[in-house]
Motif scaffolding. Sequence first.
Motif, short mmCIF file in Angstrom:
data_model
loop_
_atom_site.label_atom_id
_atom_site.label_comp_id
_atom_site.label_asym_id
_atom_site.label_seq_id
_atom_site.Cartn_x
_atom_site.Cartn_y
_atom_site.Cartn_z
N LYS A 7 0.67 -1.18 0.01
CA LYS A 7 0.46 0.00 0.21
C LYS A 7 0.63 1.07 -0.26
O LYS A 7 0.62 2.37 -0.61
N LYS A 8 2.60 1.03 0.37
CA LYS A 8 3.38 2.40 0.74
C LYS A 8 3.81 2.13 -0.17
O LYS A 8 4.00 4.03 -1.09
N ASN A 10 2.65 1.58 -3.50
CA ASN A 10 1.09 2.06 -4.77
C ASN A 10 1.47 3.90 -3.55
O ASN A 10 0.67 4.55 -5.20
N GLU A 11 0.96 3.84 -3.11
CA GLU A 11 0.68 5.78 -2.68
C GLU A 11 2.14 6.57 -2.85
O GLU A 11 1.80 7.52 -3.76
N LEU A 12 3.09 5.75 -3.10
CA LEU A 12 4.43 6.61 -3.46
C LEU A 12 4.08 6.67 -5.26
O LEU A 12 4.86 7.65 -5.39
N ALA A 14 1.43 6.72 -7.46
CA ALA A 14 0.67 7.27 -7.56
C ALA A 14 0.53 8.73 -7.14
O ALA A 14 0.35 9.46 -7.34
N ASP A 15 1.30 9.24 -6.07
CA ASP A 15 1.92 10.48 -5.25
C ASP A 15 2.44 10.84 -6.69
O ASP A 15 2.78 12.12 -7.24
N TYR A 18 1.31 11.61 -10.52
CA TYR A 18 -0.17 12.71 -10.11
C TYR A 18 1.16 13.78 -10.55
O TYR A 18 1.01 15.00 -10.75
N GLN A 93 -4.50 -3.12 -7.30
CA GLN A 93 -4.22 -2.41 -5.97
C GLN A 93 -3.24 -1.21 -6.64
O GLN A 93 -3.28 0.36 -5.95
N ALA A 97 -5.01 2.65 -6.07
CA ALA A 97 -4.20 4.13 -5.32
C ALA A 97 -4.12 5.36 -6.16
O ALA A 97 -4.12 6.29 -6.04
N HIS A 100 -7.53 7.31 -6.68
CA HIS A 100 -7.70 8.17 -5.49
C HIS A 100 -6.84 8.82 -5.38
O HIS A 100 -6.93 10.53 -4.86
N ARG A 101 -5.11 9.33 -5.96
CA ARG A 101 -4.76 10.71 -5.55
C ARG A 101 -4.30 11.50 -6.82
O ARG A 101 -5.25 12.47 -7.14
#
Length: 208
Positions: A7-8, A10-12, A14-15, A18, A93, A97, A100-101
């Motif tokens: 999850k972490k 994927n968040e990185l 995605a950020d 963006y 997943q 992410a 979401h971002r």
Amino acid sequence: MKQGKTKKKNELLADELYTKGWTVMDEYISEEFRIQLLKEQRELLYHGQFRHAGVGNGDTFAIKPEIRSDKVLWLDENQLTPLQQIYWNELDQLRIAINHRCFLGLRSFEAHFAMYPPGSFYLRHLDRFQSVNYRIVSVILYLNDTWDESEGGALRLYFTGSNGLEEHTDIFPIGGRLVVFLSGEIHHEVLPTKATRISLTGWYKDIY
């Protein structure tokens, strides 16, 4: 713990997608999983299931080795092997992410194994064009056991720098490395390779 780390990651990804429209992450998958996927790719290649890649889509599809000279095997979402299904689930997943971002409305995924034999390349292009305008985000996972920069085969991404001028970066196909970029904005090419270059290349789409 693994889910939390994924999850972490994927968040990185995605950020950064963006923020600048492209991103790279090493060791996105485990070394064990990379080896398994590479073995499966080699078995499929041995059994002759790869075909020369073309350009265009539908009626405009054509084999043009002067533009690209790789071979591909498309994955069938309804007939995935167990290993392919695991990867599909992992990428779903990441899709969540990114949505979401970035609010891109990604709904589905398509992918193929890609094999570039020595001497092959793919000239500069965009992954999203008129006949495939549903491709929103490109995702490439490299599977090679080893790679040296002297072997060439880099993915060259073109983007606008902070000074407003075009810049580029070369990304070598190191096993386990994931590259994500906006399909309709990032021009890219595969530079001539001196060694066999293996990847799982896919696209998030805004259609089902």
